[in-house]
Write an enzyme that holds these catalytic residues in place. Structure first.
Site, PDB file in Angstrom:
ATOM      1  N   SER A   6       0.986  -1.232  -0.067  1.00 47.29           N
ATOM      2  CA  SER A   6      -0.048  -0.158   0.014  1.00 47.29           C
ATOM      3  C   SER A   6       0.948   1.297  -0.101  1.00 47.29           C
ATOM      4  CB  SER A   6      -0.924  -0.021   1.213  1.00 47.29           C
ATOM      5  OG  SER A   6      -1.916  -0.821   1.108  1.00 47.29           O
ATOM      6  N   GLN A   7       0.230   2.322  -0.565  1.00 49.17           N
ATOM      7  CA  GLN A   7       0.958   3.566  -0.432  1.00 49.17           C
ATOM      8  C   GLN A   7       1.222   3.958   1.100  1.00 49.17           C
ATOM      9  OE1 GLN A   7      -2.079   6.278  -1.541  1.00 49.17           O
ATOM     10  NE2 GLN A   7      -0.898   8.314  -1.321  1.00 49.17           N
TER      11      GLN A   7
END
Length: 214
Positions: free
Chosen positions: A63-64
């Site tokens: 994930s970011q």
């Protein structure tokens, strides 16, 4: 080889996380110290601190950084809490929670990712993280209840086994949506036998696959 990962981490935390309003000191400290570049393939190591998710193989992503920070903050972790994570992936989110002082139980359904993450945790000597290869939508009932539950994949509904395994009081975060790749981040709070749902905005996660997922 990543050029100056310490500087890149500091910049990531300052510009991507603090600038967007994350203030939890445990989150900031964990993400300032954890070498995110070891959780991606070597060819992508130089992009590890960029403001975006990255592929980790098998159709999955890391994930970011901001999403990892946001979800970690929303969980309101206190040292010693027992946390269940559904979707180990590369292991980065579990490592952040472990650095924050949680005892993490993480479930991954894809064998290749499970073994890669397990090796990373062994190499890092991060013994506060326990892993299991299984259908994450069923949770990890043998170790329940959990003070916190975090789901890092999006499904069409909130899996009942996870709600059942959440302690009272307890908090759970899960992306939920009727269409794939487009979900709402939902905070579930269990208090005095009540289950309270609060929407926390739009997100885009890979599919939650299993008996209570897609």
């Amino acid at each position: 080889m990543v050029v100056d990962p310490v500087r890149l981490r500091e910049r990531m935390v300052r510009e991507q996380i603090q600038a967007r309003g994350v203030t939890d000191s445990r989150v900031l400290e964990a993400m300032s110290t954890l070498p995110r570049h070891i959780f991606v393939e070597e060819a992508l190591a130089n992009k590890a601190y960029s403001d975006s998710p990255l592929p980790i193989g098998e159709g999955q992503t890391i994930s970011q950084p901001y999403i990892v920070a946001l979800m970690s903050e929303l969980l309101e972790i206190e040292p010693g809490m027992k946390v269940l994570e559904i979707g180990t992936g590369s292991g980065y989110q579990a490592a952040v929670l472990g650095k924050m002082g949680a005892e993490v139980y993480t479930v991954e359904r894809i064998k290749k990712l499970f073994h890669a993450a397990r090796k990373r945790f062994m190499d890092m000597r991060m013994f506060s993280v326990k892993l299991k290869l299984d259908d994450g939508t069923m949770g990890w009932p043998e170790e329940a209840p959990y003070d916190r539950i975090i789901v890092t994949a999006g499904g069409p509904e909130i899996p009942k086994p996870l709600v059942d395994q959440l302690a009272d009081p307890g908090r759970m975060l899960i992306p939920v949506g009727e269409s794939r790749r487009n979900q709402t981040l939902v905070l579930i709070e269990k208090r005095d036998g009540e289950v309270i749902r609060t929407d926390k905005g739009s997100v885009a996660f890979v599919d939650l696959v299993g008996s209570h997922g897609w």
